[in-house]
Design an enzyme around this catalytic site. Structure first.
Site, PDB file in Angstrom:
ATOM      1  N   GLY A  95     -51.304   4.163   7.238  1.00 39.47           N
ATOM      2  CA  GLY A  95     -52.410   3.389   7.814  1.00 39.47           C
ATOM      3  C   GLY A  95     -52.291   1.972   7.266  1.00 39.47           C
ATOM      4  O   GLY A  95     -52.121   1.788   6.053  1.00 39.47           O
ATOM      5  N   ASP A 151     -51.825  -2.090  13.699  1.00 39.28           N
ATOM      6  CA  ASP A 151     -50.911  -2.338  12.576  1.00 39.28           C
ATOM      7  C   ASP A 151     -50.495  -3.794  12.495  1.00 39.28           C
ATOM      8  O   ASP A 151     -50.124  -4.288  11.436  1.00 39.28           O
ATOM      9  CB  ASP A 151     -49.675  -1.453  12.697  1.00 39.28           C
ATOM     10  CG  ASP A 151     -50.055  -0.005  12.445  1.00 39.28           C
ATOM     11  OD1 ASP A 151     -50.527   0.654  13.390  1.00 39.28           O
ATOM     12  OD2 ASP A 151     -49.930   0.436  11.293  1.00 39.28           O
ATOM     13  N   ASN A 200     -49.898  -0.620  17.624  1.00 36.22           N
ATOM     14  CA  ASN A 200     -50.586   0.523  17.007  1.00 36.22           C
ATOM     15  C   ASN A 200     -49.733   1.765  17.276  1.00 36.22           C
ATOM     16  O   ASN A 200     -48.696   1.701  17.947  1.00 36.22           O
ATOM     17  CB  ASN A 200     -52.001   0.668  17.574  1.00 36.22           C
ATOM     18  CG  ASN A 200     -52.844   1.644  16.763  1.00 36.22           C
ATOM     19  OD1 ASN A 200     -52.918   1.537  15.538  1.00 36.22           O
ATOM     20  ND2 ASN A 200     -53.479   2.600  17.408  1.00 36.22           N
TER      21      ASN A 200
HETATM   22  O1  MRU Z   1     -47.660   5.502  10.977  1.00 32.79           O
HETATM   23  P1  MRU Z   1     -49.066   5.344  10.486  1.00 32.79           P
HETATM   24  O2  MRU Z   1     -49.789   6.622  10.304  1.00 32.79           O
HETATM   25  O3  MRU Z   1     -49.149   4.434   9.268  1.00 32.79           O
HETATM   26  O4  MRU Z   1     -49.767   4.584  11.675  1.00 32.79           O
HETATM   27  C1  MRU Z   1     -51.113   4.214  11.540  1.00 32.79           C
HETATM   28  C2  MRU Z   1     -51.720   3.638  12.755  1.00 32.79           C
HETATM   29  O5  MRU Z   1     -51.067   3.390  13.767  1.00 32.79           O
HETATM   30  C3  MRU Z   1     -53.158   3.281  12.645  1.00 32.79           C
HETATM   31  O6  MRU Z   1     -53.799   3.436  13.860  1.00 32.79           O
HETATM   32  C4  MRU Z   1     -53.230   1.824  12.189  1.00 32.79           C
HETATM   33  O7  MRU Z   1     -52.536   1.677  10.981  1.00 32.79           O
HETATM   34  C5  MRU Z   1     -54.605   1.363  12.013  1.00 32.79           C
HETATM   35  S1  MRU Z   1     -55.290   2.004  10.536  1.00 32.79           S
HETATM   36  C6  MRU Z   1     -56.802   1.349  10.232  1.00 32.79           C
END
Ligand code: MRU
Length: 303
Positions: free
Chosen positions: A42, A216, A226
């Protein structure tokens, strides 16, 4: 996450929801490994964890080791800009000779405050009795605490509204199914998991009043990277007249990028399949971007 001086504790997100195991990270290598393997994930959460990684290096070996840790931690995951934002903040603290541990704690606390403010601004977008679709996990687990997209839903509930959530499962790590459902259920939300490939059909049914996701990396024109599948949700929302919102702090906005075309997209190495981990939703499909500074609507010119 939790911070004890000399140890960052991370709730292992690979083991949820079956097991709640706290992993101790006592040096920067352990933090880098936890980010790389997705024990913590995240965008804002990995920024906070990386800041603590620098603080651990600083405690163990002073400024020189802390500077070396910046590079180690920057090499863990490419897409989420919060990681690089937090490391730039830590570099500034080192350059200024500030207390590096205090700076990491401030980044963490500040992230929670930003999420609370995102919630306050975004709650008005959620009607009483709304069914809301979300994708991946943009909750307390993905941030310093409280969450961005899920922070908006928490704030709507705290304002007395009833909210029902549909959580897209998000392969191959199943963040929606394992993490969003877990954290919302613990909070007493009415939440159901849906396969990503059911989202368009359910949006067509008229049963969903809005979709809200995290991000992201967002470029200045409002294009938002995202979790893979977000773009498809946005397209289906557009087709069926459902508002599509992105909730993110300003630490997710990459002020060096004019558009989302240059956002680096991480791929998951996985045998026998192709797994890009993120996609970029063009700004024209985004009804509004909810930030700690307020709700921005198109045309976006974020600065
Ligand atoms: O691969 P991840 O689990 O790190 O991806 C996370 C996401 O895509 C979330 O939606 C994004 O980081 C927003 S978190 C507030």
């Amino acid at each position: 996450m939790r911070w004890d001086p000399g140890c960052l504790w991370l709730l292992d997100q690979l083991r949820l929801p079956r097991e709640e195991i706290w992993v101790p990270c006592r040096d920067e290598q352990a933090v880098a490994e936890a980010i790389r393997t997705m024990q913590v994930r995240g965008a804002p959460a990995i920024g906070c964890a990386a800041a603590f990684g620098v603080a651990l290096a600083w405690r163990a070996g002073g400024a020189a080791r802390a500077r070396a840790s910046l590079e180690l931690l920057a090499g863990t995951r490419p897409t989420a800009v919060n990681l690089f934002w937090a490391l730039a903040e830590m570099r500034r603290a080192l350059d200024a000779g500030d207390d590096v541990e205090a700076r990491a704690l401030a980044i963490w606390r500040d992230d929670i405050d930003r999420c609370l403010a995102i919630g306050r601004h975004g709650a008005a977008l959620v009607g009483d009795g709304a069914t809301v679709l979300t994708h991946c996990n943009a909750g307390a687990l993905a941030t310093g605490g409280y969450g961005t997209a899920l922070g908006v839903l928490r704030a709507a509930r705290e304002a007395g509204k009833s909210v029902r959530v549909l959580a897209d499962e998000t392969r191959p790590f199943d963040q929606g199914a394992r993490l969003t459902a877990w954290e919302l259920q613990r909070d007493g939300f009415d939440v159901e998991v849906i396969p990503d490939n059911a989202a368009a059909w359910i949006l067509k049914s008229g049963r969903v009043q809005l979709a809200i996701v995290g991000a992201d990396r967002i470029s200045k024109n409002g294009d938002a990277a995202n979790k893979i599948g977000t773009y498809g949700v946005a397209l289906a929302c557009h087709e069926h007249g459902v508002p599509f919102y992105v909730a993110a702090p300003f630490s997710t906005i990459d002020l060096d990028l004019a558009s989302g075309d240059a956002i680096p997209i991480e791929e998951r190495p996985w045998e026998g399949g192709r797994y890009p981990a993120f996609d970029v939703t063009p700004a024209r499909l985004i009804t509004a971007i909810v930030t700690e500074r307020g709700v921005f609507r198109p045309p976006y010119d974020l600065r």
